[in-house]
Scaffold this motif. Structure first.
Motif, PDB file in Angstrom:
ATOM      1  N   LEU A 138      43.313  32.413  26.755  1.00  0.00           N
ATOM      2  CA  LEU A 138      43.927  32.175  27.980  1.00  0.00           C
ATOM      3  C   LEU A 138      43.148  31.602  29.324  1.00  0.00           C
ATOM      4  CD1 LEU A 138      46.564  34.947  28.067  1.00  0.00           C
ATOM      5  CD2 LEU A 138      46.870  32.843  27.493  1.00  0.00           C
ATOM      6  N   ALA A 139      41.658  32.117  28.816  1.00  0.00           N
ATOM      7  CA  ALA A 139      40.916  32.013  30.074  1.00  0.00           C
ATOM      8  C   ALA A 139      40.069  30.436  30.077  1.00  0.00           C
ATOM      9  CB  ALA A 139      39.394  32.984  29.826  1.00  0.00           C
ATOM     10  N   ASN A 140      41.236  29.614  30.134  1.00  0.00           N
ATOM     11  CA  ASN A 140      40.733  28.190  29.994  1.00  0.00           C
ATOM     12  C   ASN A 140      40.331  27.448  31.134  1.00  0.00           C
ATOM     13  OD1 ASN A 140      43.526  28.386  30.660  1.00  0.00           O
ATOM     14  ND2 ASN A 140      43.996  26.190  29.925  1.00  0.00           N
ATOM     15  N   GLU A 141      40.419  28.237  32.596  1.00  0.00           N
ATOM     16  CA  GLU A 141      40.098  27.865  33.884  1.00  0.00           C
ATOM     17  C   GLU A 141      39.183  28.725  34.372  1.00  0.00           C
ATOM     18  OE1 GLU A 141      43.739  27.414  36.082  1.00  0.00           O
ATOM     19  OE2 GLU A 141      44.757  26.147  34.796  1.00  0.00           O
ATOM     20  N   LYS A 142      38.345  28.053  35.221  1.00  0.00           N
ATOM     21  CA  LYS A 142      37.118  28.905  35.703  1.00  0.00           C
ATOM     22  C   LYS A 142      37.681  30.279  36.456  1.00  0.00           C
ATOM     23  CE  LYS A 142      33.017  28.306  38.604  1.00  0.00           C
ATOM     24  NZ  LYS A 142      32.185  27.497  39.494  1.00  0.00           N
ATOM     25  N   ASP A 143      38.577  30.007  37.519  1.00  0.00           N
ATOM     26  CA  ASP A 143      38.808  31.141  38.208  1.00  0.00           C
ATOM     27  C   ASP A 143      39.579  32.512  37.313  1.00  0.00           C
ATOM     28  OD1 ASP A 143      37.654  30.112  40.506  1.00  0.00           O
ATOM     29  OD2 ASP A 143      39.789  29.231  41.205  1.00  0.00           O
ATOM     30  N   ARG A 144      40.397  31.862  36.352  1.00  0.00           N
ATOM     31  CA  ARG A 144      41.201  32.550  35.480  1.00  0.00           C
ATOM     32  C   ARG A 144      39.974  33.100  34.636  1.00  0.00           C
ATOM     33  NH1 ARG A 144      45.623  29.714  32.036  1.00  0.00           N
ATOM     34  NH2 ARG A 144      46.580  29.194  33.994  1.00  0.00           N
ATOM     35  N   LYS A 145      39.188  32.791  34.083  1.00  0.00           N
ATOM     36  CA  LYS A 145      38.308  33.135  33.264  1.00  0.00           C
ATOM     37  C   LYS A 145      37.485  34.458  33.662  1.00  0.00           C
ATOM     38  CE  LYS A 145      34.275  32.190  30.172  1.00  0.00           C
ATOM     39  NZ  LYS A 145      33.224  31.165  29.846  1.00  0.00           N
ATOM     40  N   ARG A 146      37.174  34.109  35.168  1.00  0.00           N
ATOM     41  CA  ARG A 146      36.371  35.108  36.033  1.00  0.00           C
ATOM     42  C   ARG A 146      37.468  36.565  35.865  1.00  0.00           C
ATOM     43  NH1 ARG A 146      36.913  36.732  40.872  1.00  0.00           N
ATOM     44  NH2 ARG A 146      38.254  34.768  41.418  1.00  0.00           N
ATOM     45  N   VAL A 147      38.708  36.322  36.294  1.00  0.00           N
ATOM     46  CA  VAL A 147      39.633  37.282  36.386  1.00  0.00           C
ATOM     47  C   VAL A 147      39.720  38.116  35.074  1.00  0.00           C
ATOM     48  CG1 VAL A 147      41.925  38.117  37.108  1.00  0.00           C
ATOM     49  CG2 VAL A 147      40.712  36.509  38.526  1.00  0.00           C
ATOM     50  N   ILE A 148      39.768  37.454  34.051  1.00  0.00           N
ATOM     51  CA  ILE A 148      40.226  38.016  32.732  1.00  0.00           C
ATOM     52  C   ILE A 148      39.163  38.692  32.194  1.00  0.00           C
ATOM     53  CG2 ILE A 148      40.617  37.452  30.265  1.00  0.00           C
ATOM     54  CD1 ILE A 148      42.587  35.133  31.323  1.00  0.00           C
ATOM     55  N   MET A 149      37.606  38.181  32.301  1.00  0.00           N
ATOM     56  CA  MET A 149      36.818  38.583  31.826  1.00  0.00           C
ATOM     57  C   MET A 149      36.377  40.101  32.566  1.00  0.00           C
ATOM     58  SD  MET A 149      35.935  37.253  29.146  1.00  0.00           S
ATOM     59  CE  MET A 149      34.324  37.903  28.802  1.00  0.00           C
ATOM     60  N   LYS A 150      36.498  39.975  33.880  1.00  0.00           N
ATOM     61  CA  LYS A 150      36.006  40.891  34.714  1.00  0.00           C
ATOM     62  C   LYS A 150      36.825  42.245  34.202  1.00  0.00           C
ATOM     63  CE  LYS A 150      35.464  42.516  39.325  1.00  0.00           C
ATOM     64  NZ  LYS A 150      35.480  42.482  40.886  1.00  0.00           N
ATOM     65  N   GLU A 151      38.064  42.238  34.096  1.00  0.00           N
ATOM     66  CA  GLU A 151      39.198  43.284  33.556  1.00  0.00           C
ATOM     67  C   GLU A 151      38.804  43.596  32.172  1.00  0.00           C
ATOM     68  OE1 GLU A 151      42.195  46.006  33.904  1.00  0.00           O
ATOM     69  OE2 GLU A 151      41.269  44.617  35.500  1.00  0.00           O
ATOM     70  N   MET A 152      38.547  42.665  31.502  1.00  0.00           N
ATOM     71  CA  MET A 152      38.373  43.052  30.054  1.00  0.00           C
ATOM     72  C   MET A 152      36.805  43.849  29.934  1.00  0.00           C
ATOM     73  SD  MET A 152      37.229  40.584  26.784  1.00  0.00           S
ATOM     74  CE  MET A 152      38.471  39.415  27.119  1.00  0.00           C
ATOM     75  N   VAL A 153      35.863  43.403  30.703  1.00  0.00           N
ATOM     76  CA  VAL A 153      34.657  44.217  30.583  1.00  0.00           C
ATOM     77  C   VAL A 153      34.743  45.472  31.368  1.00  0.00           C
ATOM     78  CG1 VAL A 153      32.129  44.410  31.539  1.00  0.00           C
ATOM     79  CG2 VAL A 153      33.219  42.227  30.508  1.00  0.00           C
ATOM     80  N   SER A 154      35.587  45.634  32.282  1.00  0.00           N
ATOM     81  CA  SER A 154      35.844  46.751  33.220  1.00  0.00           C
ATOM     82  C   SER A 154      36.456  47.656  32.285  1.00  0.00           C
ATOM     83  CB  SER A 154      36.820  46.600  34.503  1.00  0.00           C
ATOM     84  OG  SER A 154      36.985  47.519  34.975  1.00  0.00           O
ATOM     85  N   THR A 155      37.206  47.405  31.404  1.00  0.00           N
ATOM     86  CA  THR A 155      37.961  48.334  30.403  1.00  0.00           C
ATOM     87  C   THR A 155      37.171  49.001  29.457  1.00  0.00           C
ATOM     88  OG1 THR A 155      40.176  47.237  30.721  1.00  0.00           O
ATOM     89  CG2 THR A 155      40.002  48.625  28.797  1.00  0.00           C
TER      90      THR A 155
END
Length: 266
Positions: free
Chosen positions: A95-112
């Motif tokens: 799903l993280a195929n766009e720069k801004d979307r990737k930043r949001v998704i990865m930040k949430e994943m790593v935060s968890t």
């Protein structure tokens, strides 16, 4: 509502277009991930979402826009099978195929992951999170180079191996953390450098329990295959790359490893 109508009142729904049929499938999968109690059904739904996301960007956008991302992120916070969580990570990466979307998704994943690796978390959560990091590094190796993983996850894994005072970490936790670190440094010069900066190999050598053979053979002591893999990767970079930005940190890292070996020999 469209999804409910398509299921319970199909005659009231006009002839479905291709886009509508995809949306119905997405809605059904997301609903299963959110509400289905049976783990097998939830895992199957995640796999279906991953299969759709692999096909094209249009499907990725539909899954993202239809609230699929938060549903998948929640799986990483639950006590479910490692296979299910790894599949959820795979889908999130798709799903993280766009720069801004990737930043949001990865930040949430790593935060968890970091919240579960916290020293205040239950040990079972810490072990599960460390095992998830191992799975991520093995099945999505490109994520090993992600800055938040290098700058936070590696440090947190080492922290769990450095208890204060007389507290001794659980052998299962130490084994999970050492495996995660091993997978993170394999093939990654930047992660090798970070691990040596944390002095994680010294920490592993000092804290290894002599009674636990499985842990002892998986740690980064100077004679282990894990340590050899780290040094081999560093030496390869020194020999094969001309860029000083890569060679200098590699040389420093090998230097740290040399100090570690001399200290271990004493």
């Amino acid at each position: 509502m469209e999804w409910l109508l398509s299921i319970y009142m199909p005659q009231s729904w006009s002839t479905p277009t291709y886009e509508k049929s995809v949306k119905v499938k997405v809605w059904s999968c997301i609903a299963t991930v959110k509400m289905e109690r049976a783990l097998e059904d939830r895992v199957r739904a995640v796999k279906q979402l991953a299969s759709l996301a692999e096909q094209n960007d249009e499907y990725k956008n539909i899954i993202y826009e239809e609230d699929g991302e938060p549903s998948l992120q929640r799986l990483l916070k639950e006590k479910i099978s490692l296979d299910a969580q790894i599949m959820a990570v795979k889908t999130l990466c798709l799903l993280a195929n766009e720069k801004d979307r990737k930043r949001v998704i990865m930040k949430e994943m790593v935060s968890t992951i970091l919240s579960h690796l916290s020293r205040t978390s239950a040990m079972s959560d810490q072990i599960q999170a460390a095992n998830l990091v191992t799975g991520i590094a093995e099945h999505n190796p490109e994520l090993k180079e992600y800055a938040l993983i290098r700058e936070n996850v590696i440090w947190q894994l080492v922290t769990l191996l450095s208890p204060a005072g007389d507290t001794k970490p659980n052998p299962k936790l130490k084994l999970s953390c050492s495996r995660a670190l091993w997978m993170l440094v394999q093939g990654s010069i930047s992660n090798c450098k970070t691990l040596t900066e944390t002095k994680g190999m010294l920490c592993l050598e000092k804290s290894q329990p002599e009674s636990n053979n499985e842990f002892r053979h998986s740690t980064f002591k100077s004679s282990s295959s894990a340590a050899k893999a780290v040094v081999d990767e560093l030496l390869r970079v020194i020999k094969e790359f001309d860029k000083m930005k890569l060679r200098i940190p590699a040389i420093k890292s090998v230097h740290w490893q040399g100090l570690f070996q001399r200290k271990s020999a004493k």
